[in-house]
Design an enzyme around this catalytic site. Sequence first.
Site, PDB file in Angstrom:
ATOM      1  N   HIS A  15      10.884 -53.192  60.951  1.00  0.00           N
ATOM      2  CA  HIS A  15       9.434 -53.513  60.881  1.00  0.00           C
ATOM      3  C   HIS A  15       8.662 -52.412  61.625  1.00  0.00           C
ATOM      4  O   HIS A  15       8.889 -51.866  62.336  1.00  0.00           O
ATOM      5  CB  HIS A  15       9.264 -54.960  62.025  1.00  0.00           C
ATOM      6  CG  HIS A  15       7.657 -55.435  61.909  1.00  0.00           C
ATOM      7  ND1 HIS A  15       7.321 -56.271  61.100  1.00  0.00           N
ATOM      8  CD2 HIS A  15       6.966 -55.262  62.781  1.00  0.00           C
ATOM      9  CE1 HIS A  15       6.283 -56.556  61.246  1.00  0.00           C
ATOM     10  NE2 HIS A  15       5.754 -56.117  62.443  1.00  0.00           N
ATOM     11  N   MET A  56      -1.329 -49.465  62.526  1.00  0.00           N
ATOM     12  CA  MET A  56      -2.804 -49.889  63.366  1.00  0.00           C
ATOM     13  C   MET A  56      -3.927 -48.864  63.042  1.00  0.00           C
ATOM     14  O   MET A  56      -3.624 -47.758  63.160  1.00  0.00           O
ATOM     15  CB  MET A  56      -2.510 -50.068  64.607  1.00  0.00           C
ATOM     16  CG  MET A  56      -1.523 -51.281  65.002  1.00  0.00           C
ATOM     17  SD  MET A  56      -1.320 -51.320  66.857  1.00  0.00           S
ATOM     18  CE  MET A  56       0.254 -52.375  67.014  1.00  0.00           C
TER      19      MET A  56
END
Length: 215
Positions: free
Chosen positions: A30, A34
Amino acid sequence: MIKVAPSILSADYTKLGQEINSVSGADYLHFDVMDGVFVPNISIGLPVLESVRKITDMPLDVHLMIIEPYRFTTRFAEAGADIVVFHVEAETPENINKAIDELHNLKKRVGLSIKPNTSAEAVIPYIEKLDMVLVMTVEPGFGGQKFMPQMLPKISKLREHIDGHGLKCDIEVDGGINLETAKICVHAGANVLVAGSDIFEKADRAGRIAELRAV
Ligand code: DX5
Ligand code: ZN
């Protein structure tokens, strides 16, 4: 079958290659992106993804926490993502549909993610085309936060819809996942577990991945 996706947001970036090797038995890696606008934090992006792609065969599950993600979905696909997940709150319906179709044309899997205050209904218009729905179980932006049990009914509702319509869409949960919260999420209907701090803070990461898979 339950799949486990270690989040490298909690890894030591001075030795990222070794950190990835230590979780290579997991199902997906994963990768949290951001932008400091959609979420109050900035993490990693395209150059890191390109480097990671070169050193691992793990399927890369890229979670875009950025505004107007359609600007970048193709570039993340080309940089090596296998699954591109972006937020339904961050894009127009028109661009969400375009991103899904274009990613599928590139033979990538596609997920839509929902923040804690977004209802399950927000992804229903797209769900027949999706490979995954990512239910955030914390406010996105930081690792190591506390799981929000209020998200469980949302997971159940999505599971009912997916099974009721004979769809194959996965349900991934992300935020505050540990052995205890993983168990209740799986019970509610999740089948992909993201875990950052719970895996990377352990010495025996392979052991923890196996335990999470078996909850
Ligand atoms: C948070 C990220 C998560 C994060 C989870 O916004 O999307 O993937 O790494 O971290 P833990 O598992 O520590 O809550
Ligand atoms: Zn994430």
